[in-house]
Write a protein that holds these residues in place. Sequence first.
Motif, PDB file in Angstrom:
ATOM      1  N   GLU A 146       0.866  -1.257   0.099  1.00  0.00           N
ATOM      2  CA  GLU A 146      -0.063  -0.132  -0.035  1.00  0.00           C
ATOM      3  C   GLU A 146       0.877   1.139  -0.103  1.00  0.00           C
ATOM      4  OE1 GLU A 146      -2.741   0.572   2.867  1.00  0.00           O
ATOM      5  OE2 GLU A 146      -3.975  -1.280   2.711  1.00  0.00           O
ATOM      6  N   GLN A 147       1.693   1.382   0.878  1.00  0.00           N
ATOM      7  CA  GLN A 147       2.626   2.581   1.074  1.00  0.00           C
ATOM      8  C   GLN A 147       3.486   2.722  -0.089  1.00  0.00           C
ATOM      9  OE1 GLN A 147       4.697   1.167   4.422  1.00  0.00           O
ATOM     10  NE2 GLN A 147       3.321   2.401   6.027  1.00  0.00           N
ATOM     11  N   LEU A 150       0.763   4.297  -2.814  1.00  0.00           N
ATOM     12  CA  LEU A 150       0.296   5.471  -2.577  1.00  0.00           C
ATOM     13  C   LEU A 150       1.516   6.728  -2.627  1.00  0.00           C
ATOM     14  CD1 LEU A 150      -1.658   4.831   0.859  1.00  0.00           C
ATOM     15  CD2 LEU A 150      -2.583   5.372  -1.548  1.00  0.00           C
ATOM     16  N   ASP A 151       2.788   6.072  -2.491  1.00  0.00           N
ATOM     17  CA  ASP A 151       3.743   6.930  -2.738  1.00  0.00           C
ATOM     18  C   ASP A 151       4.029   7.249  -4.225  1.00  0.00           C
ATOM     19  OD1 ASP A 151       6.122   8.574  -1.845  1.00  0.00           O
ATOM     20  OD2 ASP A 151       7.223   6.976  -2.848  1.00  0.00           O
ATOM     21  N   SER A 153       2.044   6.475  -7.056  1.00  0.00           N
ATOM     22  CA  SER A 153       1.045   7.139  -7.741  1.00  0.00           C
ATOM     23  C   SER A 153       0.818   8.537  -7.772  1.00  0.00           C
ATOM     24  CB  SER A 153      -0.395   6.288  -7.265  1.00  0.00           C
ATOM     25  OG  SER A 153      -0.643   6.846  -5.817  1.00  0.00           O
ATOM     26  N   LYS A 154       1.659   9.187  -7.004  1.00  0.00           N
ATOM     27  CA  LYS A 154       1.633  10.744  -6.947  1.00  0.00           C
ATOM     28  C   LYS A 154       2.133  11.226  -8.296  1.00  0.00           C
ATOM     29  CE  LYS A 154       2.779  11.040  -2.043  1.00  0.00           C
ATOM     30  NZ  LYS A 154       3.856  11.494  -0.900  1.00  0.00           N
ATOM     31  N   SER A 159      -3.377   5.305 -11.826  1.00  0.00           N
ATOM     32  CA  SER A 159      -3.871   5.858 -10.672  1.00  0.00           C
ATOM     33  C   SER A 159      -4.178   4.499  -9.702  1.00  0.00           C
ATOM     34  CB  SER A 159      -5.522   6.593 -10.814  1.00  0.00           C
ATOM     35  OG  SER A 159      -6.574   5.402 -11.333  1.00  0.00           O
ATOM     36  N   CYS A 161      -6.285   2.592  -6.494  1.00  0.00           N
ATOM     37  CA  CYS A 161      -7.277   2.514  -5.536  1.00  0.00           C
ATOM     38  C   CYS A 161      -7.256   1.457  -4.705  1.00  0.00           C
ATOM     39  CB  CYS A 161      -8.789   2.457  -6.211  1.00  0.00           C
ATOM     40  SG  CYS A 161     -10.204   2.442  -5.110  1.00  0.00           S
ATOM     41  N   ASN A 222      -8.266   7.717  -7.590  1.00  0.00           N
ATOM     42  CA  ASN A 222      -6.928   7.666  -7.350  1.00  0.00           C
ATOM     43  C   ASN A 222      -6.399   8.085  -5.883  1.00  0.00           C
ATOM     44  OD1 ASN A 222      -4.014   7.543  -7.930  1.00  0.00           O
ATOM     45  ND2 ASN A 222      -3.756   9.731  -8.246  1.00  0.00           N
ATOM     46  N   ARG A 223      -5.749   7.284  -5.228  1.00  0.00           N
ATOM     47  CA  ARG A 223      -5.106   7.135  -3.954  1.00  0.00           C
ATOM     48  C   ARG A 223      -6.310   7.312  -2.848  1.00  0.00           C
ATOM     49  NH1 ARG A 223      -2.025  10.968  -2.300  1.00  0.00           N
ATOM     50  NH2 ARG A 223      -0.271   9.643  -1.467  1.00  0.00           N
ATOM     51  N   GLU A 224      -7.295   6.622  -3.103  1.00  0.00           N
ATOM     52  CA  GLU A 224      -8.558   6.463  -2.148  1.00  0.00           C
ATOM     53  C   GLU A 224      -8.435   4.969  -1.623  1.00  0.00           C
ATOM     54  OE1 GLU A 224     -10.316   8.664  -1.063  1.00  0.00           O
ATOM     55  OE2 GLU A 224     -10.829  10.276  -2.594  1.00  0.00           O
TER      56      GLU A 224
END
Length: 311
Positions: A146-147, A150-151, A153-154, A159, A161, A222-224
């Motif tokens: 996950e981490q 999320l990093d 995908s910035k 994107s 999810c 994105n990033r949800e």
Amino acid sequence: MKKILITGANGMIGSSIVNELIDLHELILIDLYSDKIDKFRGRATIINFDLRNISEWESILEGVNTVIHLAAAVHWTPKNKKEEQYFIKTNVEGTRKLFEACNKYNVARFLFFSTNDVYEASNNLITEETPVNPKNIYGKSKLLAEQYLLDVSKNSNTSVCIFRPASVYGENDKGSMKSLIDLCKKGVVPMIGKGKNKKALLYIKDLVQAVKKYADSENDFNREIFNISSGNYEYIEIINSIAKVFDLKPIRIYIPKLLCTKIASKIGPLKKLAIAGETKMISCDKASILLGYKANFSLVEGLKDSKYYII
């Protein structure tokens, strides 16, 4: 109609998702095994490869709109550091390699299946804002993935999810619900304390509908992060529901909760008792508001509906 690639497509969750989406989207199914999805040959592209060998099939990502990433090491407990590293290689490194390939081929959306194991047990209702603190290697490996996602995908073409499903039960289940049903069938089941601790459960068809909501949406989310469950149930309610649906009368062996939390949690073979005595309640409000998710099955309805549990 979108072009969707699903990893781990032959698993419990994957095969159920395939069954729902097969007539709605163009599907590419990735799994080392295919006994549950072979019936879809001719209607979907099936590739029998391990996720770790992505370089051998990554070109098929060309033109794919959405990747649903389910493939993972799960349902077993590593006995040593080497086996723990298998979880890291599969759940973290495998995810990283797949996402890099998705970015390379301009895949628009990436749905990552994490787990509610990233949260520790708590008497408070868990939301997506609840601090994470996984206690097992499965939860830890999923959180690391996950981490990373999320990093990265910035600043990515793809994107991300993330779904954090509760304990999933239903057809082809190999998890805790199957274990409880098997115990009830054998006639004896442990009752932890008064059985008032609550568990978040997720019927497979409810989860499939959440995935369908995501797949059909034009929103990239994105990033949800979304918690997904069908409801929170007391342990005693779970046992009573199993007994009612399958007309069983198991003997209930009452075990003091203190024994589970203080002693069983430290003894390998008894750790499942400690987990059974924990409370973990999940809120799906965010998924309801943003994703339009709604659970359609109560626990009794889910047990009745599931073909897998027919006696």
